[in-house]
Scaffold this motif. Structure first.
Motif, PDB file in Angstrom:
ATOM      1  N   LEU A 156      14.990   1.393  12.534  1.00  0.00           N
ATOM      2  CA  LEU A 156      13.652   1.452  13.110  1.00  0.00           C
ATOM      3  C   LEU A 156      13.560   2.747  13.899  1.00  0.00           C
ATOM      4  CD1 LEU A 156      10.877   0.151  13.820  1.00  0.00           C
ATOM      5  CD2 LEU A 156      12.025  -0.894  15.800  1.00  0.00           C
ATOM      6  N   GLY A 157      12.465   3.496  13.715  1.00  0.00           N
ATOM      7  CA  GLY A 157      12.386   4.778  14.398  1.00  0.00           C
ATOM      8  C   GLY A 157      10.973   5.259  14.598  1.00  0.00           C
ATOM      9  N   LEU A 158      10.868   6.316  15.398  1.00  0.00           N
ATOM     10  CA  LEU A 158       9.603   6.976  15.692  1.00  0.00           C
ATOM     11  C   LEU A 158       9.824   8.474  15.545  1.00  0.00           C
ATOM     12  CD1 LEU A 158       6.666   6.464  16.682  1.00  0.00           C
ATOM     13  CD2 LEU A 158       7.503   6.910  19.001  1.00  0.00           C
ATOM     14  N   ARG A 159       8.938   9.131  14.808  1.00  0.00           N
ATOM     15  CA  ARG A 159       9.047  10.570  14.562  1.00  0.00           C
ATOM     16  C   ARG A 159       7.786  11.271  15.088  1.00  0.00           C
ATOM     17  NH1 ARG A 159      10.181  10.172   9.608  1.00  0.00           N
ATOM     18  NH2 ARG A 159      12.449  10.428   9.750  1.00  0.00           N
ATOM     19  N   TYR A 160       7.988  12.317  15.886  1.00  0.00           N
ATOM     20  CA  TYR A 160       6.870  13.084  16.437  1.00  0.00           C
ATOM     21  C   TYR A 160       6.890  14.488  15.856  1.00  0.00           C
ATOM     22  CZ  TYR A 160       4.058  15.792  19.728  1.00  0.00           C
ATOM     23  OH  TYR A 160       3.135  16.637  20.280  1.00  0.00           O
ATOM     24  N   ASP A 171      10.643  -1.143   3.013  1.00  0.00           N
ATOM     25  CA  ASP A 171      10.424   0.280   3.295  1.00  0.00           C
ATOM     26  C   ASP A 171       9.018   0.413   3.863  1.00  0.00           C
ATOM     27  OD1 ASP A 171      10.433   2.988   3.464  1.00  0.00           O
ATOM     28  OD2 ASP A 171      10.660   3.378   1.321  1.00  0.00           O
ATOM     29  N   TYR A 172       8.934   0.816   5.134  1.00  0.00           N
ATOM     30  CA  TYR A 172       7.638   0.861   5.827  1.00  0.00           C
ATOM     31  C   TYR A 172       7.519   2.152   6.622  1.00  0.00           C
ATOM     32  CZ  TYR A 172       4.111  -0.135   9.396  1.00  0.00           C
ATOM     33  OH  TYR A 172       3.022  -0.074  10.231  1.00  0.00           O
ATOM     34  N   ASN A 173       6.363   2.771   6.544  1.00  0.00           N
ATOM     35  CA  ASN A 173       6.051   3.877   7.454  1.00  0.00           C
ATOM     36  C   ASN A 173       4.545   3.925   7.679  1.00  0.00           C
ATOM     37  OD1 ASN A 173       5.516   5.155   4.799  1.00  0.00           O
ATOM     38  ND2 ASN A 173       5.220   7.005   6.019  1.00  0.00           N
ATOM     39  N   ARG A 174       4.167   4.354   8.870  1.00  0.00           N
ATOM     40  CA  ARG A 174       2.755   4.403   9.245  1.00  0.00           C
ATOM     41  C   ARG A 174       2.514   5.620  10.123  1.00  0.00           C
ATOM     42  NH1 ARG A 174      -2.146   2.633   7.460  1.00  0.00           N
ATOM     43  NH2 ARG A 174      -3.634   2.518   9.177  1.00  0.00           N
ATOM     44  N   TYR A 175       1.525   6.433   9.742  1.00  0.00           N
ATOM     45  CA  TYR A 175       1.177   7.611  10.521  1.00  0.00           C
ATOM     46  C   TYR A 175       0.095   7.263  11.546  1.00  0.00           C
ATOM     47  CZ  TYR A 175       3.714  10.312   7.026  1.00  0.00           C
ATOM     48  OH  TYR A 175       4.685  10.820   6.204  1.00  0.00           O
ATOM     49  N   LEU A 176       0.243   7.809  12.749  1.00  0.00           N
ATOM     50  CA  LEU A 176      -0.682   7.553  13.839  1.00  0.00           C
ATOM     51  C   LEU A 176      -1.130   8.879  14.454  1.00  0.00           C
ATOM     52  CD1 LEU A 176       1.450   4.772  15.568  1.00  0.00           C
ATOM     53  CD2 LEU A 176      -0.453   4.396  13.989  1.00  0.00           C
ATOM     54  N   ARG A 177      -2.240   8.835  15.150  1.00  0.00           N
ATOM     55  CA  ARG A 177      -2.759   9.997  15.877  1.00  0.00           C
ATOM     56  C   ARG A 177      -2.835  11.231  14.988  1.00  0.00           C
ATOM     57  NH1 ARG A 177      -0.034  11.013  21.540  1.00  0.00           N
ATOM     58  NH2 ARG A 177      -1.753  12.538  21.489  1.00  0.00           N
ATOM     59  N   GLY A 178      -3.565  11.087  13.880  1.00  0.00           N
ATOM     60  CA  GLY A 178      -3.758  12.216  12.986  1.00  0.00           C
ATOM     61  C   GLY A 178      -2.495  12.713  12.344  1.00  0.00           C
ATOM     62  N   LYS A 179      -1.556  11.819  12.067  1.00  0.00           N
ATOM     63  CA  LYS A 179      -0.273  12.108  11.422  1.00  0.00           C
ATOM     64  C   LYS A 179       0.692  12.870  12.309  1.00  0.00           C
ATOM     65  CE  LYS A 179       0.113  12.560   7.051  1.00  0.00           C
ATOM     66  NZ  LYS A 179       0.135  13.036   5.660  1.00  0.00           N
ATOM     67  N   SER A 180       0.417  12.943  13.616  1.00  0.00           N
ATOM     68  CA  SER A 180       1.372  13.588  14.521  1.00  0.00           C
ATOM     69  C   SER A 180       2.509  12.639  14.886  1.00  0.00           C
ATOM     70  CB  SER A 180       0.662  14.065  15.791  1.00  0.00           C
ATOM     71  OG  SER A 180       0.104  12.972  16.509  1.00  0.00           O
ATOM     72  N   LEU A 181       2.286  11.327  14.781  1.00  0.00           N
ATOM     73  CA  LEU A 181       3.309  10.318  15.038  1.00  0.00           C
ATOM     74  C   LEU A 181       3.545   9.497  13.779  1.00  0.00           C
ATOM     75  CD1 LEU A 181       2.478   8.838  18.573  1.00  0.00           C
ATOM     76  CD2 LEU A 181       4.464  10.211  17.950  1.00  0.00           C
ATOM     77  N   GLU A 182       4.804   9.172  13.534  1.00  0.00           N
ATOM     78  CA  GLU A 182       5.147   8.320  12.389  1.00  0.00           C
ATOM     79  C   GLU A 182       6.084   7.209  12.849  1.00  0.00           C
ATOM     80  OE1 GLU A 182       7.323   8.435   7.983  1.00  0.00           O
ATOM     81  OE2 GLU A 182       7.423  10.174   9.333  1.00  0.00           O
ATOM     82  N   LEU A 183       5.673   5.977  12.612  1.00  0.00           N
ATOM     83  CA  LEU A 183       6.514   4.807  12.856  1.00  0.00           C
ATOM     84  C   LEU A 183       7.115   4.388  11.520  1.00  0.00           C
ATOM     85  CD1 LEU A 183       7.487   2.473  14.722  1.00  0.00           C
ATOM     86  CD2 LEU A 183       5.410   1.237  14.054  1.00  0.00           C
ATOM     87  N   PHE A 184       8.448   4.231  11.461  1.00  0.00           N
ATOM     88  CA  PHE A 184       9.072   3.914  10.185  1.00  0.00           C
ATOM     89  C   PHE A 184      10.183   2.882  10.373  1.00  0.00           C
ATOM     90  CE2 PHE A 184      11.271   7.548  11.986  1.00  0.00           C
ATOM     91  CZ  PHE A 184      12.608   7.254  11.814  1.00  0.00           C
ATOM     92  N   TRP A 202       0.856  -1.184   0.000  1.00  0.00           N
ATOM     93  CA  TRP A 202       0.000   0.000   0.000  1.00  0.00           C
ATOM     94  C   TRP A 202       0.893   1.235   0.000  1.00  0.00           C
ATOM     95  CZ3 TRP A 202       0.373  -2.929   4.573  1.00  0.00           C
ATOM     96  CH2 TRP A 202       0.965  -2.272   5.657  1.00  0.00           C
ATOM     97  N   ASP A 203       0.326   2.334  -0.469  1.00  0.00           N
ATOM     98  CA  ASP A 203       1.018   3.626  -0.484  1.00  0.00           C
ATOM     99  C   ASP A 203      -0.052   4.707  -0.544  1.00  0.00           C
ATOM    100  OD1 ASP A 203       2.659   5.778  -0.687  1.00  0.00           O
ATOM    101  OD2 ASP A 203       3.566   5.246  -2.603  1.00  0.00           O
ATOM    102  N   ASN A 204      -0.328   5.327   0.595  1.00  0.00           N
ATOM    103  CA  ASN A 204      -1.334   6.379   0.665  1.00  0.00           C
ATOM    104  C   ASN A 204      -0.905   7.397   1.712  1.00  0.00           C
ATOM    105  OD1 ASN A 204      -2.215   5.272   3.269  1.00  0.00           O
ATOM    106  ND2 ASN A 204      -3.265   3.686   2.067  1.00  0.00           N
ATOM    107  N   GLU A 205      -1.804   8.313   2.049  1.00  0.00           N
ATOM    108  CA  GLU A 205      -1.472   9.390   2.971  1.00  0.00           C
ATOM    109  C   GLU A 205      -1.270   8.903   4.397  1.00  0.00           C
ATOM    110  OE1 GLU A 205      -0.884  12.797   2.716  1.00  0.00           O
ATOM    111  OE2 GLU A 205      -0.542  12.162   0.670  1.00  0.00           O
ATOM    112  N   LEU A 206      -1.666   7.667   4.696  1.00  0.00           N
ATOM    113  CA  LEU A 206      -1.482   7.131   6.042  1.00  0.00           C
ATOM    114  C   LEU A 206      -0.237   6.265   6.168  1.00  0.00           C
ATOM    115  CD1 LEU A 206      -5.154   6.221   7.056  1.00  0.00           C
ATOM    116  CD2 LEU A 206      -3.814   8.258   7.632  1.00  0.00           C
ATOM    117  N   GLY A 207       0.483   6.069   5.067  1.00  0.00           N
ATOM    118  CA  GLY A 207       1.706   5.280   5.147  1.00  0.00           C
ATOM    119  C   GLY A 207       1.932   4.459   3.899  1.00  0.00           C
ATOM    120  N   ALA A 208       3.012   3.663   3.937  1.00  0.00           N
ATOM    121  CA  ALA A 208       3.374   2.841   2.792  1.00  0.00           C
ATOM    122  C   ALA A 208       4.173   1.633   3.268  1.00  0.00           C
ATOM    123  CB  ALA A 208       4.193   3.642   1.777  1.00  0.00           C
TER     124      ALA A 208
END
Length: 335
Positions: free
Chosen positions: A294-298, A260-273, A224-230
């Motif tokens: 592996l990381g987390l971006r706020y 290559d993985y990323n996922r946005y959480l909590r209305g895109k305020s958090l990103e797990l990648f 998948w590849d959309n605004e919530l992640g890929a």
């Protein structure tokens, strides 16, 4: 006097209403905001009351917008609609282009976004992260890291660029000094399958291996590849060339799998990648090699963020096995 106040209040609300895009849902709800992009299965609507909202495209009844949007009904060709109007037919929208508006089914639309100046359907995103790590003990350590990762997609093509710089001091003695850059080009055959070509270069000023060049190619699959992640996987056949500090050269071939993985959480305020590669040389004594992150971006603001990363470098079966894990905390900017 009372009528004048009512009229002034009504006029004051007109510009806000005119500038807002509107989405009607099948359950009868109506949402107002700014349409950012539709790509895949989610429509991103930026609102003043809830931030960016991801709306399931299958739940949209119709929509309207006063701004120009590029509407694509396949992966290549798009139509620039001057505006969108709500359709009386459920599951449709009217594309307004002068005197010849036409109604299209929402299910036939594959992408919708504001057109860009040069490449109309360009979707561009990326992050530039800075990491710092200070340790005080028997040996004082200072570790600096800069990471750049950018992705651009248009039509059936996707470009991914990465760059990294590392420098480390122990008791004022430089123990690490290297940089690397990578470019990948993907050609999609359909929504999921693609073929990738990859070129990687690394330069080290400290270690025995001073230069490393890798060329690889192979198929991949985009889950998948959309605004919530890929999330995508790629399998590559690689050729790697080494240049040592003595001037000697060597090369070997390998098979590898990249993710290559990323996922946005909590209305895109958090990103797990997470991204990385595990490979198996076709010759030599090494059993396998792993390079993973592996990381987390706020997100602090729309463009600034804090990040926490763990990086793993592992080479097993070779003379002088490598097994290193690094943790960094830093800040960055995104777009």
């Amino acid at each position: 006097m009372r009528c004048r106040l009512v009229l002034m209040a009504a006029l004051a609300t007109l510009p806000v209403t005119a500038l807002a895009d509107t989405v009607w849902l099948k359950n009868g709800d109506r949402l107002s905001g700014e349409i950012i992009v539709f790509d895949g299965s989610k429509l991103m609507l930026k609102t003043s009351y809830g931030g960016s909202i991801a709306i399931d495209w299958k739940q949209v009844e119709t929509l309207e917008s006063d701004k120009e949007l590029l509407v694509k009904q396949d992966d290549v060709v798009g139509e620039r609609a001057k505006s969108l109007s709500a359709s009386e037919q459920p599951g449709s929208v009217v594309l307004a282009n002068g005197d010849q508006p036409r109604s299209v089914e929402l299910a036939s639309i594959s992408q919708m976004l504001p057109p860009k100046p040069l490449v109309e359907d360009l979707l561009w995103s990326g992050n530039l992260d800075f990491g710092l790590d200070f340790k005080q003990g028997e040996r004082d350590t200072e570790d600096y890291e800069v990471d750049l990762r950018a992705k651009a997609r248009h039509g059936r093509w996707r470009h991914i660029g990465e760059a990294e710089y590392n420098r480390e001091f122990q008791d004022d003695l430089k123990t690490t000094d290297n940089w690397s850059a990578e470019y990948s080009l993907d050609r999609f055959f359909d929504e999921h399958w693609f073929w990738q070509g990859r070129l990687n270069y690394k330069r080290d000023h400290i270690e025995e291996i001073r230069e490393q060049r890798t060329i690889g190619t192979g198929p991949g699959y985009q889950f998948w590849d959309n605004e919530l992640g890929a999330f995508s996987l790629g399998s590559l056949v690689n050729r790697t060339d080494y240049k040592f500090d003595t001037g000697d050269r060597d090369r070997f071939y390998s098979l590898s799998v990249k993710w290559d993985y990323n996922r946005y959480l909590r209305g895109k305020s958090l990103e797990l990648f997470s991204n990385g590669e595990v490979g198996k040389p076709l010759s030599g004594v090494a059993e396998f090699a792993l390079d993973a992150e592996l990381g987390l971006r706020y997100k602090v603001t729309d463009w600034a963020s804090l990040n926490l990363k763990a990086q793993k470098d592992l080479v097993s079966g070779a003379e002088g096995d490598l097994d290193e894990t690094r943790y960094t905390i830093g800040f960055g900017v995104g777009w």
